[in-house]
Design a protein around this motif. Structure first.
Motif, PDB file in Angstrom:
ATOM      1  N   GLN A 234       0.828  -1.216   0.000  1.00 23.43           N
ATOM      2  CA  GLN A 234       0.000   0.000   0.000  1.00 23.43           C
ATOM      3  C   GLN A 234       0.862   1.267   0.000  1.00 23.43           C
ATOM      4  N   ILE A 235       1.783   1.337  -0.958  1.00 24.61           N
ATOM      5  CA  ILE A 235       2.707   2.465  -1.034  1.00 24.61           C
ATOM      6  C   ILE A 235       2.098   3.591  -1.850  1.00 24.61           C
ATOM      7  N   ASP A 236       2.132   4.816  -1.310  1.00 21.58           N
ATOM      8  CA  ASP A 236       1.762   5.976  -2.111  1.00 21.58           C
ATOM      9  C   ASP A 236       2.566   7.183  -1.660  1.00 21.58           C
ATOM     10  N   PHE A 237       2.454   8.272  -2.423  1.00 24.01           N
ATOM     11  CA  PHE A 237       3.256   9.472  -2.187  1.00 24.01           C
ATOM     12  C   PHE A 237       2.328  10.691  -2.113  1.00 24.01           C
ATOM     13  N   PRO A 238       1.632  10.879  -1.002  1.00 29.74           N
ATOM     14  CA  PRO A 238       0.697  12.008  -0.888  1.00 29.74           C
ATOM     15  C   PRO A 238       1.422  13.342  -0.832  1.00 29.74           C
ATOM     16  N   GLU A 239       0.734  14.385  -1.263  1.00 29.97           N
ATOM     17  CA  GLU A 239       1.345  15.716  -1.240  1.00 29.97           C
ATOM     18  C   GLU A 239       1.544  16.220   0.183  1.00 29.97           C
ATOM     19  N   LYS A 240       0.618  15.880   1.071  1.00 32.97           N
ATOM     20  CA  LYS A 240       0.714  16.340   2.460  1.00 32.97           C
ATOM     21  C   LYS A 240       0.537  15.161   3.409  1.00 32.97           C
ATOM     22  N   LEU A 241       1.263  15.227   4.528  1.00 30.27           N
ATOM     23  CA  LEU A 241       1.165  14.194   5.555  1.00 30.27           C
ATOM     24  C   LEU A 241       1.026  14.846   6.928  1.00 30.27           C
ATOM     25  N   THR A 242       0.328  14.173   7.828  1.00 24.03           N
ATOM     26  CA  THR A 242       0.279  14.593   9.224  1.00 24.03           C
ATOM     27  C   THR A 242       0.947  13.519  10.072  1.00 24.03           C
ATOM     28  N   PHE A 243       1.422  13.909  11.262  1.00 20.10           N
ATOM     29  CA  PHE A 243       2.145  12.993  12.141  1.00 20.10           C
ATOM     30  C   PHE A 243       1.576  13.089  13.560  1.00 20.10           C
ATOM     31  N   PRO A 244       0.329  12.664  13.756  1.00 15.71           N
ATOM     32  CA  PRO A 244      -0.312  12.839  15.058  1.00 15.71           C
ATOM     33  C   PRO A 244       0.245  11.896  16.122  1.00 15.71           C
ATOM     34  N   ILE A 245       0.627  12.447  17.248  1.00 19.68           N
ATOM     35  CA  ILE A 245       1.054  11.636  18.388  1.00 19.68           C
ATOM     36  C   ILE A 245       0.948  12.482  19.654  1.00 19.68           C
ATOM     37  N   ALA A 246       0.396  11.894  20.699  1.00 19.00           N
ATOM     38  CA  ALA A 246       0.288  12.559  22.002  1.00 19.00           C
ATOM     39  C   ALA A 246       0.359  11.484  23.071  1.00 19.00           C
ATOM     40  N   ILE A 247       1.193  11.695  24.077  1.00 12.53           N
ATOM     41  CA  ILE A 247       1.335  10.720  25.151  1.00 12.53           C
ATOM     42  C   ILE A 247       0.064  10.732  25.999  1.00 12.53           C
ATOM     43  N   PRO A 248      -0.600   9.585  26.157  1.00  8.95           N
ATOM     44  CA  PRO A 248      -1.807   9.550  27.000  1.00  8.95           C
ATOM     45  C   PRO A 248      -1.482   9.867  28.456  1.00  8.95           C
ATOM     46  N   GLU A 249      -2.450  10.396  29.151  1.00  7.80           N
ATOM     47  CA  GLU A 249      -2.261  10.719  30.573  1.00  7.80           C
ATOM     48  C   GLU A 249      -2.071   9.443  31.382  1.00  7.80           C
ATOM     49  N   GLY A 250      -1.217   9.551  32.400  1.00  6.58           N
ATOM     50  CA  GLY A 250      -1.011   8.438  33.309  1.00  6.58           C
ATOM     51  C   GLY A 250       0.052   7.445  32.879  1.00  6.58           C
ATOM     52  N   TYR A 251       0.710   7.664  31.741  1.00  6.95           N
ATOM     53  CA  TYR A 251       1.756   6.753  31.294  1.00  6.95           C
ATOM     54  C   TYR A 251       3.066   7.062  32.010  1.00  6.95           C
ATOM     55  N   ARG A 252       3.877   6.018  32.235  1.00  9.07           N
ATOM     56  CA  ARG A 252       5.139   6.151  32.957  1.00  9.07           C
ATOM     57  C   ARG A 252       6.292   6.315  31.986  1.00  9.07           C
ATOM     58  N   LYS A 253       7.134   7.317  32.227  1.00  8.43           N
ATOM     59  CA  LYS A 253       8.278   7.557  31.357  1.00  8.43           C
ATOM     60  C   LYS A 253       9.403   6.588  31.684  1.00  8.43           C
ATOM     61  N   ILE A 254      10.009   6.015  30.646  1.00  7.18           N
ATOM     62  CA  ILE A 254      11.177   5.160  30.798  1.00  7.18           C
ATOM     63  C   ILE A 254      12.235   5.625  29.799  1.00  7.18           C
ATOM     64  N   ASN A 255      13.458   5.080  29.931  1.00  7.68           N
ATOM     65  CA  ASN A 255      14.491   5.403  28.951  1.00  7.68           C
ATOM     66  C   ASN A 255      14.868   4.160  28.166  1.00  7.68           C
ATOM     67  N   ILE A 256      15.652   4.347  27.134  1.00 12.12           N
ATOM     68  CA  ILE A 256      15.991   3.226  26.262  1.00 12.12           C
ATOM     69  C   ILE A 256      16.781   2.163  27.003  1.00 12.12           C
ATOM     70  N   ASN A 257      17.699   2.568  27.873  1.00  7.28           N
ATOM     71  CA  ASN A 257      18.485   1.591  28.619  1.00  7.28           C
ATOM     72  C   ASN A 257      17.604   0.727  29.501  1.00  7.28           C
ATOM     73  N   GLU A 258      16.610   1.340  30.149  1.00  6.93           N
ATOM     74  CA  GLU A 258      15.676   0.584  30.986  1.00  6.93           C
ATOM     75  C   GLU A 258      14.898  -0.420  30.133  1.00  6.93           C
ATOM     76  N   LEU A 259      14.513  -0.010  28.964  1.00  6.10           N
ATOM     77  CA  LEU A 259      13.741  -0.887  28.082  1.00  6.10           C
ATOM     78  C   LEU A 259      14.555  -2.084  27.630  1.00  6.10           C
ATOM     79  N   LEU A 260      15.848  -1.894  27.385  1.00  4.22           N
ATOM     80  CA  LEU A 260      16.680  -2.930  26.811  1.00  4.22           C
ATOM     81  C   LEU A 260      17.334  -3.827  27.850  1.00  4.22           C
ATOM     82  N   GLN A 261      17.112  -3.584  29.116  1.00  2.00           N
ATOM     83  CA  GLN A 261      17.714  -4.409  30.159  1.00  2.00           C
ATOM     84  C   GLN A 261      17.138  -5.824  30.132  1.00  2.00           C
TER      85      GLN A 261
END
Length: 261
Positions: A234-261
């Motif tokens: 499903q490859i296409d090349f649209p003229e415009k793109l959006t990049f929606p992302i928002a961290i939901p409330e109540g989520y815990r922040k971690i770092n990459i090192n913690e994730l990879l342990q």
């Protein structure tokens, strides 16, 4: 989505967008007699330019112990942004990678990552958005014009290696001798003794852009091999793109090192 799959997603993100299929020509029809200057010139002419890209990808992670699959929807703004929405029947995670930032969250353990890509001192090498997009869509991870190269003998492909290695990233590039498309690149990270090998297959011409429909990634470190297989659709090349992302409330922040342990 267990911790092994989290690791696979992050490795994928950091190591990391009328049609006809281009098949590799038989070796005996290929011209391998060109000199280095001509080969480099042809490689530059064949490079695919991607401004905006949107597609779907099936990803399979294999760490030698378990194999897991995930579906990704990708949106790409060349050298600026990579947006990913992941699902396993239902949506499970989102990520946005820009020039200097990784933003990622997953719904099962309700955690997120918000970190700089410029000053990473963890277990992964410092990378850029350009590096990730090059790996995903079959472009050399180094600028061909910015290094001195030599051709090493190979019966089927033009194989380029730097005439001298002065950086942490040591690439070996394999090009189709008929159309000069990149078919494989192997990148050795000397600082962490890790080899990243990437093969590109089943190329498709979409709007005069050659896109590999299959990407096979192997990460080799300390005798351990992890594999990531990607199938695009499903490859296409649209003229415009959006990049929606928002961290939901109540989520815990971690770092990459913690994730990879």
């Amino acid at each position: 989505m267990n911790k092994r799959l989290y690791k696979g997603v992050i490795v994928f993100l950091l190591f990391l967008s009328a049609c006809s299929v281009n098949k590799n020509p038989p070796a005996n029809l290929s011209d391998l007699s060109l000199d280095l200057k001509t080969v480099v010139k042809e490689i530059k002419k064949s490079e695919t330019k991607i401004k905006n890209l949107r597609n779907r990808a099936k990803i399979e992670f294999d760490n030698g112990k378990t194999i897991q699959s995930i579906i990704l929807n990708l949106r790409v703004l060349e050298n600026e942004a990579l947006w990913i929405s992941a699902s396993m029947i239902v949506p499970i995670a989102k990520a946005l990678i820009t020039k200097d930032r990784l933003l990622f969250y997953e719904k099962f353990q309700r955690t997120y990552i918000d970190t700089s890509l410029k000053n990473n001192k963890g277990k992964l090498p410092q990378v850029s958005i350009e590096f990730i997009q090059d790996i995903l869509f079959g472009k050399p991870v180094v600028d061909i014009d910015n290094r001195n190269w030599k051709i090493i003998q190979n019966p089927r492909q033009y194989v380029l290696v730097p005439s001298e290695n002065t950086t942490n990233i040591q690439p070996t590039l394999f090009f189709n001798p008929s159309n000069f498309i990149l078919e494989e690149q192997r990148i050795y990270f000397s600082s962490i003794n890790t080899l990243l090998a990437v093969e590109y297959k089943n190329f498709k011409s979409v709007n005069e852009r050659n896109i590999p429909l299959e990407v096979f990634i192997s990460i080799i470190q300390n005798g351990n091999i992890s594999k990531i297989n990607i199938e695009y659709s499903q490859i296409d090349f649209p003229e415009k793109l959006t990049f929606p992302i928002a961290i939901p409330e109540g989520y815990r922040k971690i770092n990459i090192n913690e994730l990879l342990q």
